[in-house]
Design a protein around this motif. Structure first.
Motif, PDB file in Angstrom:
ATOM      1  N   TYR A  76      39.331  40.752  40.973  1.00  0.00           N
ATOM      2  CA  TYR A  76      40.386  40.614  39.516  1.00  0.00           C
ATOM      3  C   TYR A  76      40.082  39.744  38.521  1.00  0.00           C
ATOM      4  O   TYR A  76      40.668  39.446  37.761  1.00  0.00           O
ATOM      5  CB  TYR A  76      41.835  40.278  40.341  1.00  0.00           C
ATOM      6  N   HIS A  77      38.920  39.162  38.612  1.00  0.00           N
ATOM      7  CA  HIS A  77      38.513  38.206  37.505  1.00  0.00           C
ATOM      8  C   HIS A  77      38.289  38.966  36.241  1.00  0.00           C
ATOM      9  O   HIS A  77      38.873  38.129  35.298  1.00  0.00           O
ATOM     10  CB  HIS A  77      37.170  37.370  37.894  1.00  0.00           C
ATOM     11  N   ASP A  78      38.327  40.132  36.119  1.00  0.00           N
ATOM     12  CA  ASP A  78      37.894  40.741  34.932  1.00  0.00           C
ATOM     13  C   ASP A  78      39.335  41.622  34.535  1.00  0.00           C
ATOM     14  O   ASP A  78      39.324  41.903  33.367  1.00  0.00           O
ATOM     15  CB  ASP A  78      36.799  41.802  35.051  1.00  0.00           C
ATOM     16  N   LYS A  79      40.294  41.586  35.547  1.00  0.00           N
ATOM     17  CA  LYS A  79      41.527  41.992  35.420  1.00  0.00           C
ATOM     18  C   LYS A  79      42.683  41.238  34.915  1.00  0.00           C
ATOM     19  O   LYS A  79      43.924  41.590  34.703  1.00  0.00           O
ATOM     20  CB  LYS A  79      41.924  43.181  36.564  1.00  0.00           C
TER      21      LYS A  79
ATOM     22  N   GLU B  84      48.667  36.246  48.812  1.00  0.00           N
ATOM     23  CA  GLU B  84      49.150  37.584  49.283  1.00  0.00           C
ATOM     24  C   GLU B  84      48.152  38.429  49.810  1.00  0.00           C
ATOM     25  O   GLU B  84      48.295  39.421  50.424  1.00  0.00           O
ATOM     26  CB  GLU B  84      49.716  38.456  47.804  1.00  0.00           C
ATOM     27  N   LEU B  85      46.692  38.061  49.894  1.00  0.00           N
ATOM     28  CA  LEU B  85      45.741  38.771  50.665  1.00  0.00           C
ATOM     29  C   LEU B  85      45.859  38.344  51.884  1.00  0.00           C
ATOM     30  O   LEU B  85      44.965  39.243  52.757  1.00  0.00           O
ATOM     31  CB  LEU B  85      44.512  38.372  50.074  1.00  0.00           C
ATOM     32  N   PHE B  86      46.388  37.593  52.640  1.00  0.00           N
ATOM     33  CA  PHE B  86      46.576  37.410  53.929  1.00  0.00           C
ATOM     34  C   PHE B  86      47.944  37.264  54.407  1.00  0.00           C
ATOM     35  O   PHE B  86      48.713  37.324  53.783  1.00  0.00           O
ATOM     36  CB  PHE B  86      45.683  35.999  54.622  1.00  0.00           C
TER      37      PHE B  86
ATOM     38  N   LEU C 145      39.315  31.138  50.718  1.00  0.00           N
ATOM     39  CA  LEU C 145      38.775  32.520  50.955  1.00  0.00           C
ATOM     40  C   LEU C 145      39.512  33.667  50.089  1.00  0.00           C
ATOM     41  O   LEU C 145      38.924  34.210  49.404  1.00  0.00           O
ATOM     42  CB  LEU C 145      38.511  32.992  52.364  1.00  0.00           C
ATOM     43  N   PRO C 146      40.859  33.407  50.239  1.00  0.00           N
ATOM     44  CA  PRO C 146      41.554  34.572  49.584  1.00  0.00           C
ATOM     45  C   PRO C 146      41.253  34.218  47.935  1.00  0.00           C
ATOM     46  O   PRO C 146      41.254  35.287  47.343  1.00  0.00           O
ATOM     47  CB  PRO C 146      43.262  34.160  49.793  1.00  0.00           C
ATOM     48  N   PHE C 147      40.999  32.996  47.572  1.00  0.00           N
ATOM     49  CA  PHE C 147      40.873  32.968  45.852  1.00  0.00           C
ATOM     50  C   PHE C 147      39.506  33.489  45.748  1.00  0.00           C
ATOM     51  O   PHE C 147      39.278  34.013  44.575  1.00  0.00           O
ATOM     52  CB  PHE C 147      40.794  31.599  45.765  1.00  0.00           C
TER      53      PHE C 147
END
Length: 139
Positions: free
Chosen positions: A63-66, A77-79, A54-56
């Motif tokens: 953030y795929h384009d960044k 770091e999202l959880f 899920l975080p991925f």
């Protein structure tokens, strides 16, 4: 954890098979085995895979384009890892108490174990909501 939780039903199944042949099998054993499979092995897989994928998925959407243009947070770091560890410990305590209560035929211990498992579920949902409500950082 999920590998360990996979071994528990396997060991218990071997034990049940032995008790079946000796005539010492009780109805409680079926309940305990089902609980071990569903709340043990399958739940451990769900816990682990949720906070692996899920975080991925959320990171990839945000953030795929960044990626490569600046520093982006890691998916982990999202959880909140501390909440995740606490959830696992609470889950294991509730799991153990429920099995102990079912083995002893004690409804009070089963109730306490169930309540603790609900606590683990609350922490799980809190962390999932944290991941899903992530706002992208400015780069």
């Amino acid at each position: 954890l999920s590998v360990l939780m996979m071994l528990i039903p396997l060991i218990f199944l071997i034990s049940i098979t032995g008790w079946l042949f000796t005539g010492k099998m009780s109805e409680k054993m079926g309940l305990i085995y089902g609980f071990i499979v569903f709340f043990g092995w399958i739940t451990a897989i769900i816990f682990g895979m949720t906070f692996k994928t899920l975080p991925f998925i959320v990171w990839n959407r945000m953030y795929h384009d960044k990626a490569g243009l600046g520093q982006t947070p890691n998916p982990r770091e999202l959880f909140n890892n501390n909440v995740f560890v606490m959830m696992i410990l609470i889950y294991l305590a509730g799991f153990g108490l429920f099995i102990a209560g079912a083995s002893l035929g004690n409804a009070s211990i089963i109730t306490v174990g169930s309540g603790i498992l609900i606590g683990a579920a609350v922490l799980y949902n809190w962390n999932v909501i944290k991941v899903l409500s992530h706002k992208p950082q400015k780069l």
